[in-house]
Motif scaffolding. Structure first.
Motif, PDB file in Angstrom:
ATOM      1  N   GLU A  48       0.821  -1.206   0.000  1.00  0.00           N
ATOM      2  CA  GLU A  48       0.000   0.000   0.000  1.00  0.00           C
ATOM      3  C   GLU A  48       0.857   1.259   0.000  1.00  0.00           C
ATOM      4  OE1 GLU A  48      -3.528   2.106   2.709  1.00  0.00           O
ATOM      5  OE2 GLU A  48      -2.988  -0.004   3.007  1.00  0.00           O
ATOM      6  N   GLU A  52       0.755   4.099  -2.919  1.00  0.00           N
ATOM      7  CA  GLU A  52       0.426   5.498  -2.671  1.00  0.00           C
ATOM      8  C   GLU A  52       1.491   6.429  -3.235  1.00  0.00           C
ATOM      9  OE1 GLU A  52      -0.093   5.819   1.522  1.00  0.00           O
ATOM     10  OE2 GLU A  52      -2.072   4.869   1.528  1.00  0.00           O
ATOM     11  N   TRP A  78      -3.733  -2.163 -17.856  1.00  0.00           N
ATOM     12  CA  TRP A  78      -4.493  -1.137 -17.162  1.00  0.00           C
ATOM     13  C   TRP A  78      -5.904  -0.886 -17.670  1.00  0.00           C
ATOM     14  CZ3 TRP A  78      -3.122  -0.313 -12.541  1.00  0.00           C
ATOM     15  CH2 TRP A  78      -1.775  -0.356 -12.172  1.00  0.00           C
ATOM     16  N   ARG A  81      -8.701  -2.472 -15.620  1.00  0.00           N
ATOM     17  CA  ARG A  81      -8.695  -2.286 -14.174  1.00  0.00           C
ATOM     18  C   ARG A  81      -9.471  -1.026 -13.816  1.00  0.00           C
ATOM     19  NH1 ARG A  81      -2.482  -3.813 -12.252  1.00  0.00           N
ATOM     20  NH2 ARG A  81      -2.244  -5.648 -13.598  1.00  0.00           N
ATOM     21  N   HIS A  82     -10.022  -1.044 -12.583  1.00  0.00           N
ATOM     22  CA  HIS A  82     -10.846   0.083 -12.142  1.00  0.00           C
ATOM     23  C   HIS A  82     -10.535   0.389 -10.683  1.00  0.00           C
ATOM     24  CE1 HIS A  82     -13.114  -0.106 -15.892  1.00  0.00           C
ATOM     25  NE2 HIS A  82     -13.183  -1.412 -15.717  1.00  0.00           N
ATOM     26  N   ASP A  83      -9.551   1.247 -10.490  1.00  0.00           N
ATOM     27  CA  ASP A  83      -9.226   1.775  -9.175  1.00  0.00           C
ATOM     28  C   ASP A  83      -8.644   3.164  -9.397  1.00  0.00           C
ATOM     29  OD1 ASP A  83      -6.448   1.461  -9.855  1.00  0.00           O
ATOM     30  OD2 ASP A  83      -6.523  -0.604  -9.148  1.00  0.00           O
ATOM     31  N   THR A  84      -8.205   3.816  -8.347  1.00  0.00           N
ATOM     32  CA  THR A  84      -7.755   5.198  -8.471  1.00  0.00           C
ATOM     33  C   THR A  84      -6.571   5.327  -9.419  1.00  0.00           C
ATOM     34  OG1 THR A  84      -8.505   5.627  -6.211  1.00  0.00           O
ATOM     35  CG2 THR A  84      -7.017   7.237  -7.194  1.00  0.00           C
ATOM     36  N   ALA A  86      -5.587   3.148 -11.785  1.00  0.00           N
ATOM     37  CA  ALA A  86      -5.995   2.765 -13.141  1.00  0.00           C
ATOM     38  C   ALA A  86      -6.790   3.870 -13.807  1.00  0.00           C
ATOM     39  CB  ALA A  86      -6.797   1.471 -13.106  1.00  0.00           C
ATOM     40  N   ASP A  87      -7.697   4.480 -13.061  1.00  0.00           N
ATOM     41  CA  ASP A  87      -8.506   5.555 -13.636  1.00  0.00           C
ATOM     42  C   ASP A  87      -7.632   6.718 -14.083  1.00  0.00           C
ATOM     43  OD1 ASP A  87     -10.738   4.057 -13.142  1.00  0.00           O
ATOM     44  OD2 ASP A  87     -11.325   5.153 -11.330  1.00  0.00           O
TER      45      ASP A  87
END
Length: 199
Positions: A48, A52, A78, A81-84, A86-87
């Motif tokens: 993590e 970050e 990518w 994928r759907h996370d911060t 990746a977005d």
């Protein structure tokens, strides 16, 4: 980590002063200098905290610059994928330096036209913000040798890869470039990020 070098300036033929955006390279590397074969030395240290930090670097950039190999890896990973992270990487502008890629399918991706060095110099002059590179392949090494790479962040993972050939390591015969150390950051995983000013 959000601190970047001031914009460089160059003078055009008509005497106008033009700001140049910095290119920031961020690369994972094993203790024996390997940048590929990451399954042997990298993924067990991804956590993590490192995620970050990588997101912080991504958010601080306006555009990503990459070669064909990095593009193929990222474009295959990518978009689904759907996370911060990746977005952000999927929606931000991406520029690929390649003479063989003609029709990129990853959204917001363009191919850098023309010879590498003048094309990247033009990108630095006209881009709206800092430019991030991941990985330290032939393009990054060329930009360093030509004085177009501005910052380097090397994430040293606490492992020896014990694999790889000439194209898999930081070492490039003939590439002799002195850097200025700007920061050291030790992560809880044991990864140590060394940051340098290249110009």
């Amino acid at each position: 980590m959000n601190r970047h070098l001031p914009q460089q300036h160059t003078t055009t033929e008509n005497g106008l002063d033009t700001a140049m955006q910095p290119i920031i390279n961020s690369t994972f590397v094993s203790l024996d200098g390997v940048i590929n074969h990451m399954d042997r030395w990298h993924f067990e240290y991804a956590d993590e905290e490192s995620a970050e930090l990588a997101l912080e670097q991504l958010n601080a950039a306006d555009t990503m610059l990459m070669g064909r190999n990095t593009y193929e890896i990222y474009a295959g990973a990518w978009p689904d994928r759907h996370d911060t992270f990746a977005d952000r990487i999927n929606t931000m502008p991406k520029v690929v330096a390649s003479t063989t890629l003609t029709d990129p399918t990853w959204e917001n991706t363009t191919v850098l036209a023309g010879e590498l060095v003048p094309a990247v110099r033009d990108l630095k002059q006209h881009n709206s913000g800092p430019i991030l590179m991941n990985g330290f392949g032939p393009i990054a090494k060329t930009l360093l040798s030509e004085g177009l790479l501005d910052e380097i962040h090397l994430w040293f993972n606490p492992a020896f890869a014990g694999a790889g050939g000439p194209g898999d390591v930081l070492l490039t015969p003939g590439l002799n470039h002195h850097l200025t150390h700007t920061a050291t950051r030790t992560l809880g995983s044991g990864v140590v990020m060394l940051s340098y000013q290249a110009n």
